[in-house]
Design a protein around this motif. Structure first.
Motif, PDB file in Angstrom:
ATOM      1  N   ILE A  10       0.847  -1.196   0.000  1.00 34.98           N
ATOM      2  CA  ILE A  10       0.000   0.000   0.000  1.00 34.98           C
ATOM      3  C   ILE A  10       0.889   1.255   0.000  1.00 34.98           C
ATOM      4  N   GLY A  11       0.589   2.179  -0.898  1.00 36.17           N
ATOM      5  CA  GLY A  11       1.339   3.439  -0.955  1.00 36.17           C
ATOM      6  C   GLY A  11       2.622   3.386  -1.765  1.00 36.17           C
ATOM      7  N   ALA A  12       2.944   2.219  -2.311  1.00 37.38           N
ATOM      8  CA  ALA A  12       4.197   2.115  -3.083  1.00 37.38           C
ATOM      9  C   ALA A  12       4.117   2.939  -4.368  1.00 37.38           C
ATOM     10  N   ARG A  63     -25.234  -1.038  -0.806  1.00 36.35           N
ATOM     11  CA  ARG A  63     -23.840  -0.797  -1.252  1.00 36.35           C
ATOM     12  C   ARG A  63     -22.864  -1.483  -0.300  1.00 36.35           C
ATOM     13  N   TYR A  64     -21.756  -1.974  -0.869  1.00 34.35           N
ATOM     14  CA  TYR A  64     -20.691  -2.621  -0.082  1.00 34.35           C
ATOM     15  C   TYR A  64     -20.170  -1.617   0.941  1.00 34.35           C
ATOM     16  N   ASN A  65     -20.215  -1.992   2.220  1.00 32.67           N
ATOM     17  CA  ASN A  65     -19.816  -1.079   3.296  1.00 32.67           C
ATOM     18  C   ASN A  65     -18.327  -1.283   3.594  1.00 32.67           C
ATOM     19  N   ARG A  66     -17.497  -0.593   2.798  1.00 37.14           N
ATOM     20  CA  ARG A  66     -16.049  -0.855   2.847  1.00 37.14           C
ATOM     21  C   ARG A  66     -15.445  -0.562   4.202  1.00 37.14           C
ATOM     22  N   SER A  67     -15.892   0.517   4.866  1.00 35.28           N
ATOM     23  CA  SER A  67     -15.252   0.837   6.154  1.00 35.28           C
ATOM     24  C   SER A  67     -15.622  -0.237   7.178  1.00 35.28           C
ATOM     25  N   VAL A  73     -11.866  -7.093   8.824  1.00 32.94           N
ATOM     26  CA  VAL A  73     -10.874  -8.034   8.268  1.00 32.94           C
ATOM     27  C   VAL A  73      -9.413  -7.641   8.484  1.00 32.94           C
ATOM     28  N   PHE A  74      -9.126  -6.326   8.486  1.00 29.91           N
ATOM     29  CA  PHE A  74      -7.707  -5.970   8.503  1.00 29.91           C
ATOM     30  C   PHE A  74      -7.036  -6.276   9.845  1.00 29.91           C
ATOM     31  N   ASN A  75      -7.840  -6.416  10.917  1.00 27.55           N
ATOM     32  CA  ASN A  75      -7.197  -6.828  12.178  1.00 27.55           C
ATOM     33  C   ASN A  75      -7.531  -8.274  12.535  1.00 27.55           C
ATOM     34  N   ARG A  79     -10.323 -13.961   9.127  1.00 27.05           N
ATOM     35  CA  ARG A  79     -11.476 -13.413   8.403  1.00 27.05           C
ATOM     36  C   ARG A  79     -11.042 -12.828   7.060  1.00 27.05           C
ATOM     37  N   LEU A  80      -9.869 -12.197   7.033  1.00 24.81           N
ATOM     38  CA  LEU A  80      -9.367 -11.655   5.762  1.00 24.81           C
ATOM     39  C   LEU A  80      -9.134 -12.802   4.768  1.00 24.81           C
ATOM     40  N   ALA A  81      -8.556 -13.898   5.278  1.00 23.64           N
ATOM     41  CA  ALA A  81      -8.300 -15.050   4.388  1.00 23.64           C
ATOM     42  C   ALA A  81      -9.622 -15.600   3.850  1.00 23.64           C
ATOM     43  N   VAL A  87     -13.530 -13.687  -2.720  1.00 30.09           N
ATOM     44  CA  VAL A  87     -13.400 -12.645  -3.761  1.00 30.09           C
ATOM     45  C   VAL A  87     -12.463 -13.085  -4.893  1.00 30.09           C
ATOM     46  N   HIS A  88     -11.344 -13.703  -4.532  1.00 29.37           N
ATOM     47  CA  HIS A  88     -10.303 -13.916  -5.537  1.00 29.37           C
ATOM     48  C   HIS A  88     -10.719 -14.778  -6.732  1.00 29.37           C
ATOM     49  N   PRO A  89     -11.427 -15.904  -6.521  1.00 26.24           N
ATOM     50  CA  PRO A  89     -11.812 -16.685  -7.709  1.00 26.24           C
ATOM     51  C   PRO A  89     -12.676 -15.882  -8.689  1.00 26.24           C
ATOM     52  N   ARG A  90     -13.524 -14.984  -8.127  1.00 24.44           N
ATOM     53  CA  ARG A  90     -14.373 -14.163  -9.006  1.00 24.44           C
ATOM     54  C   ARG A  90     -13.510 -13.169  -9.784  1.00 24.44           C
ATOM     55  N   VAL A  91     -12.472 -12.643  -9.113  1.00 26.17           N
ATOM     56  CA  VAL A  91     -11.579 -11.684  -9.789  1.00 26.17           C
ATOM     57  C   VAL A  91     -10.779 -12.407 -10.877  1.00 26.17           C
ATOM     58  N   PHE A  92     -10.315 -13.633 -10.593  1.00 27.59           N
ATOM     59  CA  PHE A  92      -9.540 -14.367 -11.604  1.00 27.59           C
ATOM     60  C   PHE A  92     -10.378 -14.598 -12.862  1.00 27.59           C
ATOM     61  N   ALA A 111      -2.541  -5.244  -8.775  1.00 23.19           N
ATOM     62  CA  ALA A 111      -3.166  -5.813  -7.570  1.00 23.19           C
ATOM     63  C   ALA A 111      -2.233  -5.704  -6.377  1.00 23.19           C
ATOM     64  N   ALA A 112      -2.816  -5.469  -5.220  1.00 25.39           N
ATOM     65  CA  ALA A 112      -2.002  -5.386  -3.997  1.00 25.39           C
ATOM     66  C   ALA A 112      -1.448  -6.762  -3.642  1.00 25.39           C
ATOM     67  N   LEU A 113      -2.229  -7.811  -3.965  1.00 29.47           N
ATOM     68  CA  LEU A 113      -1.785  -9.176  -3.661  1.00 29.47           C
ATOM     69  C   LEU A 113      -1.489  -9.897  -4.960  1.00 29.47           C
ATOM     70  N   ASP A 157       0.643  -4.756   8.072  1.00 32.16           N
ATOM     71  CA  ASP A 157       0.957  -6.022   8.753  1.00 32.16           C
ATOM     72  C   ASP A 157       0.331  -7.228   8.057  1.00 32.16           C
ATOM     73  N   ARG A 158      -0.762  -7.006   7.318  1.00 30.82           N
ATOM     74  CA  ARG A 158      -1.427  -8.120   6.618  1.00 30.82           C
ATOM     75  C   ARG A 158      -0.736  -8.431   5.292  1.00 30.82           C
ATOM     76  N   GLN A 159       0.184  -7.539   4.869  1.00 28.86           N
ATOM     77  CA  GLN A 159       0.818  -7.733   3.558  1.00 28.86           C
ATOM     78  C   GLN A 159       2.235  -8.287   3.723  1.00 28.86           C
ATOM     79  N   ILE A 160       2.739  -8.919   2.688  1.00 27.83           N
ATOM     80  CA  ILE A 160       4.109  -9.415   2.756  1.00 27.83           C
ATOM     81  C   ILE A 160       5.070  -8.224   2.749  1.00 27.83           C
TER      82      ILE A 160
HETATM   83  C1  COA Z   1     -11.414  -4.676   2.906  1.00 28.35           C
HETATM   84  C2  COA Z   1     -11.955  -3.693   1.885  1.00 28.35           C
HETATM   85  C3  COA Z   1     -13.477  -3.609   1.975  1.00 28.35           C
HETATM   86  C4  COA Z   1     -11.358  -2.306   2.215  1.00 28.35           C
HETATM   87  O1  COA Z   1     -11.816  -1.364   1.266  1.00 28.35           O
HETATM   88  P1  COA Z   1     -11.186   0.123   1.281  1.00 28.35           P
HETATM   89  O2  COA Z   1     -11.227   0.674   2.668  1.00 28.35           O
HETATM   90  O3  COA Z   1     -11.828   0.869   0.167  1.00 28.35           O
HETATM   91  O4  COA Z   1      -9.678  -0.089   0.992  1.00 28.35           O
HETATM   92  P2  COA Z   1      -8.925  -0.553  -0.349  1.00 28.35           P
HETATM   93  O5  COA Z   1      -9.667  -1.619  -1.072  1.00 28.35           O
HETATM   94  O6  COA Z   1      -8.522   0.676  -1.086  1.00 28.35           O
HETATM   95  O7  COA Z   1      -7.695  -1.235   0.309  1.00 28.35           O
HETATM   96  C5  COA Z   1      -6.789  -0.503   1.100  1.00 28.35           C
HETATM   97  C6  COA Z   1      -5.458  -1.169   0.995  1.00 28.35           C
HETATM   98  O8  COA Z   1      -5.544  -2.431   1.618  1.00 28.35           O
HETATM   99  C7  COA Z   1      -4.762  -3.353   0.901  1.00 28.35           C
HETATM  100  N1  COA Z   1      -5.605  -4.539   0.649  1.00 28.35           N
HETATM  101  C8  COA Z   1      -6.784  -4.623  -0.017  1.00 28.35           C
HETATM  102  N2  COA Z   1      -7.252  -5.868   0.002  1.00 28.35           N
HETATM  103  C9  COA Z   1      -6.329  -6.577   0.704  1.00 28.35           C
HETATM  104  C10 COA Z   1      -6.227  -7.943   1.075  1.00 28.35           C
HETATM  105  N3  COA Z   1      -7.152  -8.811   0.704  1.00 28.35           N
HETATM  106  N4  COA Z   1      -5.132  -8.331   1.802  1.00 28.35           N
HETATM  107  C11 COA Z   1      -4.171  -7.462   2.162  1.00 28.35           C
HETATM  108  N5  COA Z   1      -4.221  -6.160   1.836  1.00 28.35           N
HETATM  109  C12 COA Z   1      -5.286  -5.738   1.122  1.00 28.35           C
HETATM  110  C13 COA Z   1      -4.266  -2.697  -0.363  1.00 28.35           C
HETATM  111  O9  COA Z   1      -2.887  -2.388  -0.217  1.00 28.35           O
HETATM  112  C14 COA Z   1      -5.060  -1.431  -0.450  1.00 28.35           C
HETATM  113  O10 COA Z   1      -4.364  -0.306  -0.848  1.00 28.35           O
HETATM  114  P3  COA Z   1      -3.724  -0.104  -2.320  1.00 28.35           P
HETATM  115  O11 COA Z   1      -4.699  -0.683  -3.298  1.00 28.35           O
HETATM  116  O12 COA Z   1      -3.551   1.350  -2.431  1.00 28.35           O
HETATM  117  O13 COA Z   1      -2.426  -0.863  -2.273  1.00 28.35           O
HETATM  118  C15 COA Z   1     -11.540  -4.090   0.428  1.00 28.35           C
HETATM  119  O14 COA Z   1     -10.159  -3.884   0.279  1.00 28.35           O
HETATM  120  C16 COA Z   1     -11.817  -5.556   0.141  1.00 28.35           C
HETATM  121  O15 COA Z   1     -12.972  -5.922  -0.062  1.00 28.35           O
HETATM  122  N6  COA Z   1     -10.739  -6.362   0.141  1.00 28.35           N
HETATM  123  C17 COA Z   1     -10.855  -7.792   0.013  1.00 28.35           C
HETATM  124  C18 COA Z   1     -10.960  -8.184  -1.401  1.00 28.35           C
HETATM  125  C19 COA Z   1      -9.631  -8.269  -2.022  1.00 28.35           C
HETATM  126  O16 COA Z   1      -8.910  -9.179  -1.774  1.00 28.35           O
HETATM  127  N7  COA Z   1      -9.292  -7.280  -2.838  1.00 28.35           N
HETATM  128  C20 COA Z   1      -8.140  -7.430  -3.634  1.00 28.35           C
HETATM  129  C21 COA Z   1      -8.609  -8.035  -4.935  1.00 28.35           C
HETATM  130  S1  COA Z   1      -7.477  -8.935  -5.830  1.00 28.35           S
END
Ligand code: COA
Ligand code: ADP
Length: 194
Positions: A10-12, A63-67, A73-75, A79-81, A87-92, A111-113, A157-160
């Motif tokens: 993120i931010g690179a 609407r998808y409630n991103r916040s 999931v981020f902590n 749940r993130l996994a 999500v990923h199979p649909r994106v592929f 893609a971030a991942l 912390d969730r990213q490599i």
């Molecule tokens: C969790 C979620 C709702 C957050 O939405 P948001 O607050 O709008 O935030 P963003 O989607 O912009 O993500 C913020 C950062 O988190 C990171 N991120 C997103 N999904 C991530 C994941 N699954 N694992 C680790 N990091 C992730 C990215 O670095 C992203 O920033 P960047 O795109 O500038 O690098 C949304 O990211 C989501 O649904 N993620 C899961 C789906 C997914 O895997 N997306 C990637 C698709 S290949």
């Protein structure tokens, strides 16, 4: 047609680098943006996300409630996994459909991942965009003022690490603001076209 991944923490500067390639006429699949679109418009995915995270994953207008999802999931790595696994199979599949519609010397998938998360889109090469961690955090504070310091740290912390990411790299773009970005992109474009 060659499929080239563009990844980075993120931010690179993945999006900035991809904007430059777009100016050179290269089509870019923005996986993170597309993933969000799919969470909204793919009914099977939508119901699976509600089963995983509860009905608060969508607001009253549907609407998808991103916040909310980010706070769930981020902590919480498990749940993130689980969300990624939905999500990923649909994106592929969506990437494959999109690639078939393009006509260009090569296409990019941003893609971030990537790969470490099991990329199934048979990428021919991966470009890793790098920048020092402190600069990335500074950029995200400015770009995403809605995110707390803790959320930014949790995402990182969730990213490599950049070190692990570099193991995936066929090409590296140094976006640490000590080297000019445009000449690096022009050079890569020349290599990828040939
Ligand atoms: C969790 C979620 C709702 C957050 O939405 P948001 O607050 O709008 O935030 P963003 O989607 O912009 O993500 C913020 C950062 O988190 C990171 N991120 C997103 N999904 C991530 C994941 N699954 N694992 C680790 N990091 C992730 C990215 O670095 C992203 O920033 P960047 O795109 O500038 O690098 C949304 O990211 C989501 O649904 N993620 C899961 C789906 C997914 O895997 N997306 C990637 C698709 S290949
Ligand atoms: N070389 C640079 N110089 C100045 N600002 C930059 C540079 N690269 C990226 N930025 C800014 O930093 C922020 C993060 O970049 P972005 O491309 O969105 O990163 P990513 O997509 O990897 O998360 C954005 O606001 C962007 O405009």
């Amino acid at each position: 047609m060659k499929k080239i991944g563009v990844t980075g923490g993120i931010g690179a500067g993945k999006s900035v680098v991809c904007q430059l390639f777009k100016l050179l006429g290269i089509p870019v699949y923005e996986a993170d943006e597309r993933a969000k679109w799919l969470t909204q418009h793919d009914p099977i995915l939508k119901s699976a996300i509600i089963r995983l995270l509860g009905k608060d994953a969508y607001d009253v207008a549907g609407r998808y409630n991103r916040s909310f999802v980010a706070s769930q999931v981020f902590n919480n790595p498990d749940r993130l996994a689980a969300l990624n696994a939905l999500v990923h199979p649909r994106v592929f599949a969506d990437t494959d459909r999109w690639v078939r519609q393009q006509s260009a010397p090569y296409v990019l998938k941003e893609a971030a991942l990537m790969r470490a998360a099991g990329d199934q889109n048979d990428l021919d090469a991966v470009i890793v965009v790098t920048a020092p961690l402190s600069l990335r955090v500074e950029r995200i504070r400015e770009r995403d003022p809605q995110r707390s310091e803790a959320e930014i740290r949790a995402i990182i912390d969730r990213q490599i690490t950049d070190e692990a990411r570099l193991q995936l790299a066929d090409y590296v773009v140094d976006n640490g603001e000590t080297r000019l970005l445009i000449p690096q992109v022009l050079d890569l474009d020349r290599q990828l076209r040939s």
